[in-house]
Design a protein around this motif. Structure first.
Motif, mmCIF file in Angstrom:
data_model
loop_
_atom_site.group_PDB
_atom_site.id
_atom_site.type_symbol
_atom_site.label_atom_id
_atom_site.label_comp_id
_atom_site.label_asym_id
_atom_site.label_seq_id
_atom_site.Cartn_x
_atom_site.Cartn_y
_atom_site.Cartn_z
ATOM 1 N N SER A 284 6.109 -4.735 -4.065
ATOM 2 C CA SER A 284 4.628 -4.679 -4.147
ATOM 3 C C SER A 284 4.344 -3.108 -4.922
ATOM 4 N N GLY A 285 3.111 -2.830 -5.123
ATOM 5 C CA GLY A 285 2.826 -1.665 -5.770
ATOM 6 C C GLY A 285 2.393 -0.573 -4.931
ATOM 7 N N GLY A 286 2.575 0.604 -5.238
ATOM 8 C CA GLY A 286 2.409 1.708 -4.111
ATOM 9 C C GLY A 286 0.969 2.064 -3.810
ATOM 10 N N ALA A 287 0.638 2.469 -2.696
ATOM 11 C CA ALA A 287 -0.509 2.804 -2.321
ATOM 12 C C ALA A 287 -1.431 3.907 -3.104
ATOM 13 N N ALA A 288 -2.553 3.843 -2.919
ATOM 14 C CA ALA A 288 -3.322 4.971 -3.687
ATOM 15 C C ALA A 288 -3.303 6.085 -3.063
ATOM 16 N N GLY A 289 -3.590 7.260 -3.768
ATOM 17 C CA GLY A 289 -3.667 8.718 -3.060
ATOM 18 C C GLY A 289 -4.927 8.854 -2.525
ATOM 19 N N ALA A 290 -4.948 9.453 -1.562
ATOM 20 C CA ALA A 290 -6.294 10.064 -0.759
ATOM 21 C C ALA A 290 -6.951 11.028 -1.391
ATOM 22 N N GLY A 291 -8.080 11.243 -1.252
ATOM 23 C CA GLY A 291 -8.987 12.392 -1.652
ATOM 24 C C GLY A 291 -10.430 12.112 -1.521
ATOM 25 N N THR A 292 -11.106 13.118 -1.964
ATOM 26 C CA THR A 292 -12.604 12.890 -2.139
ATOM 27 C C THR A 292 -12.753 11.976 -3.130
ATOM 28 N N SER A 293 -11.839 11.770 -4.265
ATOM 29 C CA SER A 293 -11.694 10.400 -5.099
ATOM 30 C C SER A 293 -10.402 9.900 -5.019
ATOM 31 N N ILE A 294 -10.237 8.692 -4.707
ATOM 32 C CA ILE A 294 -9.198 7.814 -4.348
ATOM 33 C C ILE A 294 -8.559 7.210 -5.503
ATOM 34 N N GLY A 295 -7.385 7.342 -5.561
ATOM 35 C CA GLY A 295 -6.577 6.831 -6.713
ATOM 36 C C GLY A 295 -6.588 5.404 -6.612
ATOM 37 N N GLY A 296 -6.004 4.791 -7.850
ATOM 38 C CA GLY A 296 -5.719 3.490 -8.115
ATOM 39 C C GLY A 296 -4.352 2.920 -7.436
ATOM 40 N N ALA A 297 -4.372 1.878 -6.699
ATOM 41 C CA ALA A 297 -3.225 1.287 -6.089
ATOM 42 C C ALA A 297 -2.127 0.757 -7.312
ATOM 43 N N GLY A 298 -0.946 0.719 -7.015
ATOM 44 C CA GLY A 298 -0.152 0.288 -8.308
ATOM 45 C C GLY A 298 -0.193 -1.212 -8.208
ATOM 46 N N GLY A 299 0.030 -1.911 -9.284
ATOM 47 C CA GLY A 299 0.141 -3.220 -9.312
ATOM 48 C C GLY A 299 1.398 -3.856 -8.814
ATOM 49 N N ASN A 300 1.271 -5.300 -8.461
ATOM 50 C CA ASN A 300 2.679 -5.611 -7.840
ATOM 51 C C ASN A 300 3.546 -6.051 -8.914
#
Length: 436
Positions: A284-300
């Protein structure tokens, strides 16, 4: 003098299995292991350096409960081929997962070489941005690989731009505030041409506010591994090819932060006459990075189980759900029948073989003063005339060039590309219809 540097990463060709294996049937699967590496018994945590060609030939493989076998990539970052003439038993963990993106400490994420590594056969994540007040430009770098998540091209007016997730079988997510599209998906459903997951993009940072500010690095892509036994495979533990999580942003005193993209999941192929167990295959893809703006999750990524008889909850427990089928032969790296191609020259300069695909030590360096058109010459093997080679060229600026070659003729083709000054990596894939 402005340098223009480009690296090339060779990729293998989807469609191979259909071309070679259509209509074939096998009464008993044979892994092809000659047993020269003996027995692999892992009773406690250990790291195993991957051999130069990625192929390990064992008699039996046993990973005991509570033990983790971590496979470190080789210089060419090939996939892992674990072949056994006897049983494979995994009660512990086999680890080819991508590394998590760096949590920032103001400067570390923006230093080349600090990218989160991909698992063996996978690709590294991008660097987090170094903000302008700290001497940087606020712009992150994209993830590596044919589906590397793209970094934003701007730093944002009031908050940072989050990084996109890496793609593989599934597309990575788009980070908050990013104007960049999701990266393309890729892969061979039969996993005859194993490739790992692509890295997530680092995150940008707005530089208009005071206070501590920094951005996270993108997660590394999961690796690629084949487990093949001429006897049986039992997995009550874990085979881990997940993408790494995106790093989070840091802020204080009103500064806005942004999270990085997660790395894409890798690839796991399991082949034996019988496959059983209650464990997990994870790509599975990795989780999105947190912040005021949230990153995109990695694809499977991809998982495939090939067997005549499967028992236990292994398929149901695995993430994502595996594809399945009867055992197909193992096609090793360098196999004479393997469709492949390589870039032999860029702008008249020969590309070394094997190409490194590294920005730290580019394969080709040339010095025009302005953007110019260069010719990329490609040599093919076991690819039919009429095939198209698709090139994807992520630049250090976050822009991505895409171009398709004219049809292959007599084992080769070439294409002219307008390339600006700067650094980039060329990734390619071949597109053709199997003849069998």
């Amino acid at each position: 003098m402005i340098r223009k540097s480009f690296s090339h990463t060779k990729t293998l060709v989807a469609g191979l299995a259909a071309a070679l294996l259509a209509g074939s049937a096998f009464a008993q699967f044979v892994s092809g292991s000659n047993g020269e590496d003996g027995e692999l018994l892992v009773a406690s945590n250990m790291t195993l350096p991957l051999q130069d060609d990625g192929v390990h030939e064992y008699t039996t493989i046993t990973i005991e409960a509570g033990a983790t076998l971590t496979i470190s990539p080789n210089a060419n970052n090939t996939p892992v081929f674990f072949l056994a003439s006897g049983p494979i038993v995994v009660n512990g963990t086999i680890n080819v997962a991508g590394a998590n993106g760096l949590q920032p400490s103001n400067t570390a994420p923006s230093v080349p070489g600090n990218e989160a590594d991909g698992g063996a056969g996978g690709y590294a994540g991008g660097l987090g941005a170094l903000p302008v007040p700290l001497g940087g430009d606020g712009i992150a770098t994209s993830g590596q690989g044919p589906g590397g998540g793209l970094a934003s091209l701007s730093i944002g007016a009031t908050i940072g731009r989050a990084g996109n997730g890496g793609s593989h079988r599934a597309a990575g997510g788009i980070g908050s505030g990013s104007e960049q599209p999701a990266a393309p998906t890729y892969g061979d459903p039969l996993l005859q041409t194993l490739r790992g997951g692509s890295g997530g993009a680092g995150s940008n940072y707005q530089a208009t506010q005071e206070g501590t500010r920094s951005s996270g690095g993108g997660g590394g892509g999961g690796g690629a591994i084949l487990l093949a036994s001429s006897d049986s495979i039992t997995i009550d533990g874990i085979v881990d090819a997940r993408g790494g999580n995106g790093g989070g942003g840091v802020f204080s005193d009103g500064g806005g932060s942004s999270g990085a993209g997660g790395g894409a999941g890798g690839a796991i192929r399991v082949v034996a006459d019988t496959v059983s167990g209650t464990g997990q295959l994870l790509a599975s893809g990795g989780a999105a990075g947190a912040g005021t703006s949230i990153g995109g999750a990695g694809g499977n990524g991809w998982i495939r189980i090939e067997t005549f008889a499967v028992s236990g909850t292994l398929p149901a427990n695995s993430r994502p759900g595996p594809l399945s089928g009867a055992p197909n032969p193992v096609v090793r790296p360098g196999d004479a029948n393997l469709p492949s191609f390589r870039i032999v020259s860029i702008g008249g300069i020969d590309v070394p073989e094997p190409a490194s695909g590294s920005l730290a030590a580019p394969d080709v360096i040339f010095t025009p003063q302005t953007p110019s058109t260069v010719t990329i010459v490609i040599e093919t093997e076991n690819i039919p005339d009429g095939a198209i080679i698709n090139l994807r060229i992520p630049l250090e600026t976050g822009e991505v060039l895409t171009v398709s070659t004219p049809p292959v003729v007599n084992d080769g083709t070439s294409v002219d590309v307008m390339i600006p000054n700067g650094f980039g990596v060329i990734y390619g894939s071949a597109e053709f219809n199997p003849t069998r």
